[in-house]
Motif scaffolding. Sequence first.
Motif, short mmCIF file in Angstrom:
data_model
loop_
_atom_site.label_atom_id
_atom_site.label_comp_id
_atom_site.label_asym_id
_atom_site.label_seq_id
_atom_site.Cartn_x
_atom_site.Cartn_y
_atom_site.Cartn_z
N UNK A 235 56.55 63.65 54.73
CA UNK A 235 55.77 64.30 53.68
C UNK A 235 54.74 65.27 54.22
N UNK A 236 55.11 65.99 55.26
CA UNK A 236 54.19 66.92 55.91
C UNK A 236 53.94 66.52 57.35
N UNK A 237 52.89 67.03 57.94
CA UNK A 237 52.54 66.71 59.32
C UNK A 237 51.24 65.93 59.33
N UNK A 238 51.26 64.75 59.95
CA UNK A 238 50.10 63.87 59.94
C UNK A 238 49.78 63.40 61.36
N UNK A 239 48.53 63.47 61.71
CA UNK A 239 48.08 63.02 63.04
C UNK A 239 48.12 61.50 63.10
N UNK A 240 48.75 60.97 64.16
CA UNK A 240 48.78 59.53 64.37
C UNK A 240 47.62 59.07 65.23
N UNK B 147 50.19 56.63 72.14
CA UNK B 147 51.41 56.95 72.88
C UNK B 147 51.81 58.39 72.57
N UNK B 148 52.31 59.08 73.58
CA UNK B 148 52.73 60.48 73.40
C UNK B 148 54.11 60.52 72.74
N UNK B 149 54.24 61.37 71.74
CA UNK B 149 55.53 61.53 71.09
C UNK B 149 55.37 61.75 69.61
N UNK B 150 56.50 61.84 68.91
CA UNK B 150 56.48 62.15 67.48
C UNK B 150 57.37 61.19 66.71
N UNK B 151 57.17 61.20 65.39
CA UNK B 151 57.94 60.36 64.48
C UNK B 151 58.71 61.29 63.55
N UNK C 90 62.57 56.91 59.35
CA UNK C 90 62.00 57.67 60.46
C UNK C 90 62.04 56.83 61.73
N UNK C 91 62.06 57.50 62.87
CA UNK C 91 62.10 56.80 64.15
C UNK C 91 61.21 57.54 65.14
N UNK C 92 60.78 56.84 66.18
CA UNK C 92 59.89 57.45 67.17
C UNK C 92 60.69 58.09 68.29
N UNK C 93 60.17 59.20 68.77
CA UNK C 93 60.75 59.91 69.92
C UNK C 93 59.68 60.02 70.99
N UNK C 94 59.58 59.01 71.87
CA UNK C 94 58.53 59.03 72.91
C UNK C 94 58.77 60.13 73.93
N UNK C 95 57.68 60.74 74.40
CA UNK C 95 57.80 61.72 75.49
C UNK C 95 58.19 61.03 76.79
N UNK D 96 54.49 50.56 64.60
CA UNK D 96 54.97 51.25 65.81
C UNK D 96 54.75 52.75 65.66
N UNK D 97 55.19 53.30 64.55
CA UNK D 97 55.18 54.75 64.38
C UNK D 97 53.78 55.34 64.45
N UNK D 98 52.80 54.65 63.89
CA UNK D 98 51.44 55.19 63.86
C UNK D 98 50.78 55.24 65.24
N UNK D 99 51.35 54.57 66.22
CA UNK D 99 50.79 54.61 67.58
C UNK D 99 50.99 55.97 68.23
N UNK D 100 51.88 56.79 67.69
CA UNK D 100 52.25 58.06 68.32
C UNK D 100 51.38 59.22 67.82
N UNK D 101 51.61 60.39 68.41
CA UNK D 101 50.76 61.56 68.16
C UNK D 101 50.84 62.09 66.74
#
Length: 209
Positions: A94-99, A103-107, A150-155, A84-89
């Motif tokens: 452990x840093x900032x990683x592009x998904x 789907x728009x949003x962050x983990x 971690x959890x997803x926060x969809x836009x 699920x999490x990797x579907x997002x932006x």
Amino acid sequence: MSRVAIIDYQMGNLRSVQKGFERVGVAAEIVADPRQIGPADKIVLPGVGAFGDAIAELRRRDFVPLIRDAVAANQPFLGICLGLQMLFDVGYEGGEHEGLGILRGKVQRFDLPHEFKVPHMGWNKGRILQPAPVLSETAQDTFFYFVHSYYVAPEDRNIVAIEADYGGPFCAAVWKDNLFATQFHPEKSQADGLKLLKNFAALPVAAAV
């Protein structure tokens, strides 16, 4: 004829997911080569591990174009936990990683009072917000099994299919057209989770909505 293909990128709980499908009479195949997944297949992206490492491995194995094309082509697609999490932006483990950016949003990591342990682990009830086809016959406030920090926060809040609460509400599942993905583990959620897997396997290939 359609089949259920479970993506193998060496970081998922593959056999557990496969056994979950088997328990509901569905033969799911673990696939390590994207060329072995066809346009009639229903695709499952499981996941256990770190966001950055998992995305890097999907890219290394050339699964990213297949996943994006499959979702765009309306193939039934199920993401589980890290899947699920990797579907997002973007993910911040452990840093900032592009998904995958499907789907728009962050983990983001749980930031909770000390009485709440992280990772969030165990049974928690879900409040159904959207009647996704895979939730057919699933009762409101059904309990599912979670293991995550971690959890997803969809836009777009309209894609949240299930919401759970752990020190506050969080997205426990999303649904958009052909795509459904859960933060919880349906393969570990006993009868209700297995029902979700069975419903996913029964989705029509041409349109999962």
